[in-house]
Design a protein around this motif. Structure first.
Motif, PDB file in Angstrom:
ATOM      1  N   ASN A 203       0.807  -1.219   0.000  1.00 50.86           N
ATOM      2  CA  ASN A 203       0.000   0.000   0.000  1.00 50.86           C
ATOM      3  C   ASN A 203       0.842   1.271   0.000  1.00 50.86           C
ATOM      4  O   ASN A 203       0.389   2.322  -0.444  1.00 50.86           O
ATOM      5  CB  ASN A 203      -0.975  -0.011   1.183  1.00 50.86           C
ATOM      6  N   LYS A 206       2.384   1.306  -3.781  1.00 51.49           N
ATOM      7  CA  LYS A 206       1.330   1.482  -4.798  1.00 51.49           C
ATOM      8  C   LYS A 206       1.776   1.022  -6.201  1.00 51.49           C
ATOM      9  O   LYS A 206       1.941   1.843  -7.121  1.00 51.49           O
ATOM     10  CB  LYS A 206       0.864   2.946  -4.849  1.00 51.49           C
ATOM     11  N   TYR A 232      -4.330  -1.496  -2.233  1.00 54.21           N
ATOM     12  CA  TYR A 232      -4.188  -0.689  -3.439  1.00 54.21           C
ATOM     13  C   TYR A 232      -4.322  -1.619  -4.646  1.00 54.21           C
ATOM     14  O   TYR A 232      -3.714  -2.680  -4.699  1.00 54.21           O
ATOM     15  CB  TYR A 232      -2.819  -0.006  -3.444  1.00 54.21           C
TER      16      TYR A 232
END
Ligand SMILES: [Zn+2]
Length: 453
Positions: A203, A206, A232
């Protein structure tokens, strides 16, 4: 604001440096893919002929057998007799050793590359710079089909013990990963703590693209699902090194909310087939490999039928692998005009290692998917976190299992046993073994099923 991708021109420049042929190869693959199917086959035949002639002239093993099986007649290649070439087994590779190396392998700058050993029969082979550059070009091409650009942010959930040992903390690897905008996470024998840590790293980083071993991303996906963690969502997840069963695809795509792209490859041969953006079938990499799908009597199997995979790798001249019995079984789909525009030969699925398939005394074959479906999904309401089914004999099956809720497990045990007996026969005995952990093979692959017959 969209950031300028400075990596693409830089990496392309590096790939154009004198002495490297990666971009040239990539263009050749693209040109080839634009050809009609018939032209592709002609081109593939030319490459096979060239390889065989080279093997005859430079490789002791082939100098002897190619004239014997009349593939070399009066110094010329006669492809009509190709199927007379004895298949190349791992036993032959071990026995013949350097007789399979080309006499000029030193000039070709060869290097050692052992197979992952997930069949339990590790072998040592050599490859060279030319092969490696074709392999890289092929990988870039496959990624581009999914939509991945050179320099796009990529997270790799990798798993091979060997790869991890080789690349640990190396400055060159860090530099390369920085240049390629890449991050590696060690998915080898992931613990719960590892997975908690991965969610944070994922996350924060990303990624636009994720590349992973099938079993690693599947197990990670199950973990995310059980914890209800928001992840994500990348543009796509590219998986390899294991069979992608429909259940797994469904789970991974729903947890990470993106498409899964499958790939079929091996250390010995590179990537041989890949799925495009619109089709779950795997398109064969006809320019780099010639694949045969044969039955137990070495006859070509019909399209839609399970067959053993024999590979002729067209770019590794240091150690030509001709009709190499790679140890996998797959279902060929046949020629197709795909919605992506490609006219090609596709695989319906790769069922994985021959050792993953269960057999009954009557000769029935039960694929691993059966167990993944019944144990992993149908009778599992989240109380089984991991399992491995081992066929020890025709009527003896052992199931290693990591249980989270003992009571629920006890209630479902009989139902699972019944389902197994329906497939394997009434006499089949199921032995349960509750364990704390189930390890992956040294190659990093995880086997949901292992047949010991
Ligand atoms: Zn396609």
């Amino acid at each position: 604001m969209k950031m300028f991708n400075w990596r693409k021109p830089l990496i392309s420049c590096l790939a154009y440096l004198p002495g490297t042929t990666i971009i040239k190869n990539l263009n050749a693959i693209r040109d080839f893919e634009a050809l009609s199917y018939d032209k592709k086959l002609d081109c593939q035949q030319d490459k096979i002929k060239k390889l065989l002639l080279y093997a005859y002239e430079k490789v002791p093993y082939y100098s002897k057998i190619l004239p014997e099986c009349k593939v070399i007649l009066n110094g010329k290649v006669c492809l009509k007799n190709f199927h007379h070439i004895p298949v190349l087994t791992k036993t032959i590779i071990r026995k013949e050793g350097k007789n399979l190396y080309s006499r000029d392998c030193k000039i070709r700058k060869f290097y050692q590359n052992s197979s992952g050993g997930s069949t339990g029969e590790p072998i040592s082979i050599i490859q060279d710079k030319t092969y490696s550059e074709w392999n890289i070009a092929n990988k870039i091409y496959h990624k581009s089909l999914a939509g991945q650009n050179i320099g796009d942010k990529e997270l790799r959930l990798w798993g091979s013990e060997r790869d991890l040992l080789a690349t640990k903390e190396s400055f060159c690897v860090s530099l390369r990963n920085c240049l390629y905008n890449r991050k590696d996470l060690n998915g080898f024998n992931m613990s719960l703590t590892d997975m908690e840590n991965f969610t944070v790293q994922w996350n924060t980083f990303k990624p636009s693209w994720v590349e992973s071993y099938v079993s690693v991303i599947y197990e990670f996906g199950k973990f995310i699902n059980s914890r209800n963690i928001s992840m994500y969502s990348p543009k796509g997840i590219l998986v390899s090194a294991g069979t992608l069963y429909p259940e797994m695809r469904k789970k991974i795509e729903s947890v990470f909310r993106c498409r899964v792209f499958n790939r079929y490859g091996a250390r010995e041969t590179g990537d041989m087939a890949f799925s495009c953006a619109v089709n779950n079938n795997l398109h064969l990499s006809l320019y780099n490999h010639y694949l045969e799908f044969l039955d137990d009597h070495l006859n070509a199997c019909k399209h839609g039928q399970l067959g053993r995979v024999y590979v002729t790798a067209l770019n590794n001249y240091s150690m030509p692998l001709v009709r190499y019995d790679i140890g996998d079984v797959a279902i060929p789909h046949g020629y197709e005009i795909c919605a992506c525009g490609r006219k090609t030969f596709s695989l319906k699925s790769v069922e994985g290692r021959t050792m993953s398939l269960f057999k009954t005394r009557t000769g029935k074959i039960i694929p691993a998917e059966f167990f993944i479906h019944f144990i992993g999904v149908v009778y599992n309401e989240g109380f089984i976190s991991k399992f491995q089914v081992i066929q020890e004999d025709y009527e003896k099956i052992k199931i290693k299992i990591i249980v989270q809720n003992k009571e629920k497990f006890e209630n479902s045990k009989i139902k699972i046993e019944d389902a197994i007996k329906k497939a394997m026969g009434k006499k089949c005995v199921v032995i349960w073994e509750q364990v704390l952990d189930i390890e992956t093979a040294p190659s990093g692959k995880y086997f949901y099923t292992i047949c010991r017959i």
